[in-house]
Design a protein around this motif. Structure first.
Motif, PDB file in Angstrom:
ATOM      1  N   VAL A 304       0.831  -1.200   0.000  1.00  0.00           N
ATOM      2  CA  VAL A 304       0.000   0.000   0.000  1.00  0.00           C
ATOM      3  C   VAL A 304       0.870   1.257   0.000  1.00  0.00           C
ATOM      4  CG1 VAL A 304      -1.670   1.328   1.353  1.00  0.00           C
ATOM      5  CG2 VAL A 304      -1.975  -1.135   1.083  1.00  0.00           C
ATOM      6  N   THR A 305       1.942   1.252   0.789  1.00  0.00           N
ATOM      7  CA  THR A 305       2.828   2.418   0.851  1.00  0.00           C
ATOM      8  C   THR A 305       3.477   2.683  -0.500  1.00  0.00           C
ATOM      9  OG1 THR A 305       3.281   1.976   3.188  1.00  0.00           O
ATOM     10  CG2 THR A 305       4.812   3.414   2.036  1.00  0.00           C
ATOM     11  N   ILE A 306       3.929   1.615  -1.165  1.00  0.00           N
ATOM     12  CA  ILE A 306       4.561   1.781  -2.484  1.00  0.00           C
ATOM     13  C   ILE A 306       3.561   2.315  -3.501  1.00  0.00           C
ATOM     14  CG2 ILE A 306       5.635   0.533  -4.388  1.00  0.00           C
ATOM     15  CD1 ILE A 306       6.814  -1.393  -2.298  1.00  0.00           C
ATOM     16  N   LEU A 307       2.363   1.716  -3.550  1.00  0.00           N
ATOM     17  CA  LEU A 307       1.362   2.162  -4.521  1.00  0.00           C
ATOM     18  C   LEU A 307       0.851   3.561  -4.199  1.00  0.00           C
ATOM     19  CD1 LEU A 307      -0.808  -1.018  -5.244  1.00  0.00           C
ATOM     20  CD2 LEU A 307       0.882   0.074  -6.713  1.00  0.00           C
ATOM     21  N   ASP A 308       0.703   3.866  -2.919  1.00  0.00           N
ATOM     22  CA  ASP A 308       0.203   5.182  -2.530  1.00  0.00           C
ATOM     23  C   ASP A 308       1.168   6.278  -2.987  1.00  0.00           C
ATOM     24  OD1 ASP A 308      -1.646   6.909  -0.894  1.00  0.00           O
ATOM     25  OD2 ASP A 308       0.208   7.265   0.219  1.00  0.00           O
ATOM     26  N   TYR A 309       2.471   6.060  -2.754  1.00  0.00           N
ATOM     27  CA  TYR A 309       3.450   7.064  -3.187  1.00  0.00           C
ATOM     28  C   TYR A 309       3.487   7.151  -4.711  1.00  0.00           C
ATOM     29  CZ  TYR A 309       7.838   9.621  -3.552  1.00  0.00           C
ATOM     30  OH  TYR A 309       8.786  10.562  -3.843  1.00  0.00           O
ATOM     31  N   SER A 310       3.381   6.006  -5.392  1.00  0.00           N
ATOM     32  CA  SER A 310       3.380   6.007  -6.861  1.00  0.00           C
ATOM     33  C   SER A 310       2.190   6.800  -7.392  1.00  0.00           C
ATOM     34  CB  SER A 310       3.330   4.574  -7.389  1.00  0.00           C
ATOM     35  OG  SER A 310       4.427   3.814  -6.927  1.00  0.00           O
ATOM     36  N   VAL A 446      11.602   1.489   0.278  1.00  0.00           N
ATOM     37  CA  VAL A 446      11.538   1.202  -1.159  1.00  0.00           C
ATOM     38  C   VAL A 446      11.232   2.474  -1.946  1.00  0.00           C
ATOM     39  CG1 VAL A 446      10.367  -0.151  -2.947  1.00  0.00           C
ATOM     40  CG2 VAL A 446      10.828  -1.164  -0.700  1.00  0.00           C
ATOM     41  N   THR A 447      10.236   3.232  -1.511  1.00  0.00           N
ATOM     42  CA  THR A 447       9.873   4.452  -2.237  1.00  0.00           C
ATOM     43  C   THR A 447      11.002   5.474  -2.214  1.00  0.00           C
ATOM     44  OG1 THR A 447       8.819   5.351  -0.237  1.00  0.00           O
ATOM     45  CG2 THR A 447       7.425   4.123  -1.767  1.00  0.00           C
ATOM     46  N   ASN A 448      11.723   5.541  -1.099  1.00  0.00           N
ATOM     47  CA  ASN A 448      12.830   6.493  -1.019  1.00  0.00           C
ATOM     48  C   ASN A 448      13.972   6.092  -1.959  1.00  0.00           C
ATOM     49  OD1 ASN A 448      14.178   8.800   0.411  1.00  0.00           O
ATOM     50  ND2 ASN A 448      15.617   7.179   0.964  1.00  0.00           N
ATOM     51  N   LEU A 457      10.229   3.310  -9.915  1.00  0.00           N
ATOM     52  CA  LEU A 457       9.421   3.027  -8.722  1.00  0.00           C
ATOM     53  C   LEU A 457       8.333   2.012  -9.033  1.00  0.00           C
ATOM     54  CD1 LEU A 457       8.632   3.646  -5.777  1.00  0.00           C
ATOM     55  CD2 LEU A 457       7.275   5.560  -6.645  1.00  0.00           C
ATOM     56  N   LEU A 458       7.654   2.200 -10.172  1.00  0.00           N
ATOM     57  CA  LEU A 458       6.583   1.272 -10.531  1.00  0.00           C
ATOM     58  C   LEU A 458       7.137  -0.102 -10.899  1.00  0.00           C
ATOM     59  CD1 LEU A 458       4.242   3.619 -12.600  1.00  0.00           C
ATOM     60  CD2 LEU A 458       3.750   2.555 -10.395  1.00  0.00           C
ATOM     61  N   SER A 459       8.303  -0.133 -11.540  1.00  0.00           N
ATOM     62  CA  SER A 459       8.874  -1.415 -11.966  1.00  0.00           C
ATOM     63  C   SER A 459       9.428  -2.199 -10.778  1.00  0.00           C
ATOM     64  CB  SER A 459       9.975  -1.185 -13.001  1.00  0.00           C
ATOM     65  OG  SER A 459       9.454  -0.560 -14.161  1.00  0.00           O
ATOM     66  N   TYR A 460      10.396  -1.615 -10.085  1.00  0.00           N
ATOM     67  CA  TYR A 460      11.029  -2.328  -8.982  1.00  0.00           C
ATOM     68  C   TYR A 460      10.098  -2.428  -7.769  1.00  0.00           C
ATOM     69  CZ  TYR A 460      15.244  -1.703 -11.757  1.00  0.00           C
ATOM     70  OH  TYR A 460      16.177  -1.741 -12.762  1.00  0.00           O
ATOM     71  N   GLY A 461       9.291  -1.389  -7.554  1.00  0.00           N
ATOM     72  CA  GLY A 461       8.322  -1.460  -6.467  1.00  0.00           C
ATOM     73  C   GLY A 461       7.295  -2.560  -6.687  1.00  0.00           C
TER      74      GLY A 461
END
Length: 533
Positions: A304-310, A446-448, A457-461
């Protein structure tokens, strides 16, 4: 040929004598039934059929218990979201917006200390009295803060004093108080509810409780947005304190209507002997089942944190492009976009929890339902990886946020059913308070690392999210199997058999505990077989 036998005569109606006191009133049972409107009967029966199909059959007492506890959760969540909406504006005005990250870090330390105290209180007081202590403390604290904020503009504590300074302690106190209540208050409610309901009752009731919680999460911010301009921040802040009072009053009335069974003397003695503020951590480390609850409760927050930042990165880029040279218009469009997302996520969660949660859990069973959410997470991450657009990320976030509230939350609360009181209250407090925070921090790592490029971010996240979701699918399968083993074996995880004291054994080797220790020994063997599967 013999004539056919005549049909048997219809027996005469049985006459039932009426009581003497009813004869004078001309009472008739048939008249009472015929006096009821067939339309009302049809309506009632139709409503009951729909209700039973969605939530299962409940007695009047079960419905009353559900309404009472759902109302309590409404006050807790409504009060928290009301105060949460004021949390950042208050500290930004009093101390400065640049101090919000530091307040966030300070709140972690404050919550850590309060969780230690909370675990100690669990050993000292009955469970329902914890609501009086926690609710009374925060009601008094929020009332005091509201009064200090309402002081004249010349006072250091006043919200109307716009000279921001980090030395104005009221801003820090307000922020940490709201953060700590959000962690402890919600955890206390679900721990109490899990100790009140059995498995079948939980499957029926938890969906409606989550629906009431969603109403509270909508009502609280709505009151802030509507009432702040008209009545001011201190008055609305005081409304949050009144929600704490309502929570205490609701639990007090609930305990009068449904008295809690006191602990047996033996259980109380055992409880005191094992008392400790770190016992929740010990239980977490000791049992893999409790670790599984933690994984299903918190690890999805990495995704959720990765997608939210993306989503926020893509949205900002889109609206900056649509409004070149006008940052204010871009900001307004960004804020409107996030508002639409919040409304959609809360709306989806409310509708499904009201109409689908209980029915899905009862029809599919808990072990299958546990697999739904991590499978949905994996599908959403794969969809974002193949379609890296704002619309795709928006849809994925909508599904993850909405179903985490209405599907994953009730399931992980039901997982506490075959556990002891100490697991429900102590281990759960550590999981709820620090599990989600740690998972968000892990997602932020991860986002940082890929914050410079939305594509990276979208690929590796996405690869990180797929790995986490795949792991959670395995955990959900294992957890469902262990849950069935514990339920079938009648085992309460965390209730260890007490060793037989030497003074309780005769010279002949026979115990003197009236069979109690033998019963415990059997339970201990059964527990060991189940846990070590």
């Amino acid at each position: 040929m013999a004539a056919a036998a005549p049909a048997p005569a219809k027996p005469p109606p049985v006459k039932i004598d009426e009581p003497e006191e009813l004869k004078s009133k001309g009472w008739s049972g048939m008249e009472l039934e015929s006096g009821t409107s067939t339309k009302d009967v049809a309506a009632d029966s139709a409503f009951e059929r729909v209700f039973e199909r969605l939530y299962g059959k409940m007695t009047f007492e079960e419905k009353l218990r559900l309404i009472w506890l759902a109302g309590t959760l409404f006050f807790i969540i409504g009060g928290y979201w009301l105060l949460r909406s004021l949390k950042d504006p208050v500290i930004a005005t009093i101390c400065g917006v640049e101090y919000i990250p530091k307040a966030k870090m300070l709140s972690v330390l404050v919550v850590l200390v309060l969780v230690f105290v909370y675990n100690k209180l669990i050993d000292m007081f009955p469970k329902h009295q914890l609501f009086y202590i926690v609710g009374g403390f925060y009601a008094g604290l929020f009332t005091l803060i509201a009064c200090l904020l309402a002081a004249p503009a010349t006072a250091q504590t006043s919200i109307y004093n716009t000279n921001a300074s980090p030395y104005r302690l009221i801003g820090w106190i307000s922020y940490c108080s709201i953060e700590s209540f959000g962690s402890i208050g919600v955890s206390l409610f679900w721990a109490f509810t899990n100790s009140t309901y059995n498995l079948e009752g939980a499957k029926k009731a938890y969906g409606l409780m989550v629906a009431c919680a969603q109403l509270g999460s909508i009502a609280g911010p709505t009151l802030v947005s509507v009432g702040t301009e008209a009545y001011g921040v201190p008055t609305i802040y005081f409304c949050g304190a009144l929600c704490m009072v309502a929570m205490v009053a609701s639990i007090y009335g609930y305990n009068l209507r449904f008295p809690q069974q006191p602990d047996s003397p033996r259980a109380s003695a055992k409880k005191k002997s094992s008392a400790g503020m770190t016992e929740g951590l010990v239980l977490f480390w000791k049992y893999h089942y409790v670790k599984g609850i933690f994984a299903l409760s918190c690890l999805f927050m990495v995704e959720v944190t990765i997608l939210d930042y993306s989503m926020k990165v893509l949205a900002k880029a889109k609206f900056d492009g649509e409004h070149p040279g006008d940052p204010h218009a871009a900001t307004r469009a960004f804020a409107s976009f996030m508002g639409v997302f919040g409304q959609a996520a809360n709306g989806l969660s409310f509708c499904f929890s009201l109409l689908g949660t209980s029915m899905v859990i009862r029809r599919l069973g808990l072990n299958r339902t546990l697999l739904l959410f991590p499978t949905l997470c994996l599908g959403a991450i794969c969809f974002v990886y193949t379609t890296p657009t704002l619309e795709a990320v928006f849809l994925a976030m909508l599904l993850l946020k909405g179903f985490s509230y209405c599907l994953n939350n009730p399931c992980k609360e039901i997982l506490y059913q075959p556990t002891s009181s100490n697991v429900k209250f102590k281990a759960k407090s550590w999981i709820d308070v620090f599990g989600a925070r740690g998972s968000k921090a892990l997602g932020s790592v991860v986002t940082n690392a890929f914050s410079d490029s939305a594509a990276d971010l979208l690929s590796y996240g996405a690869f990180v999210g797929m790995s986490v979701a795949s792991f959670l699918i395995y955990v959900a399968w294992w957890q469902g199997r262990e849950f069935d083993n514990l339920i079938d074996g009648g085992v309460k995880l965390g209730e260890e058999p007490e060793p037989v004291p030497s003074s309780a054994v005769d010279d002949d080797g026979e115990g003197t505990s009236c069979g109690l220790e033998e019963e415990d020994d059997d339970g201990g063997v059964e527990e060991k077989k189940s846990i070590n599967v």
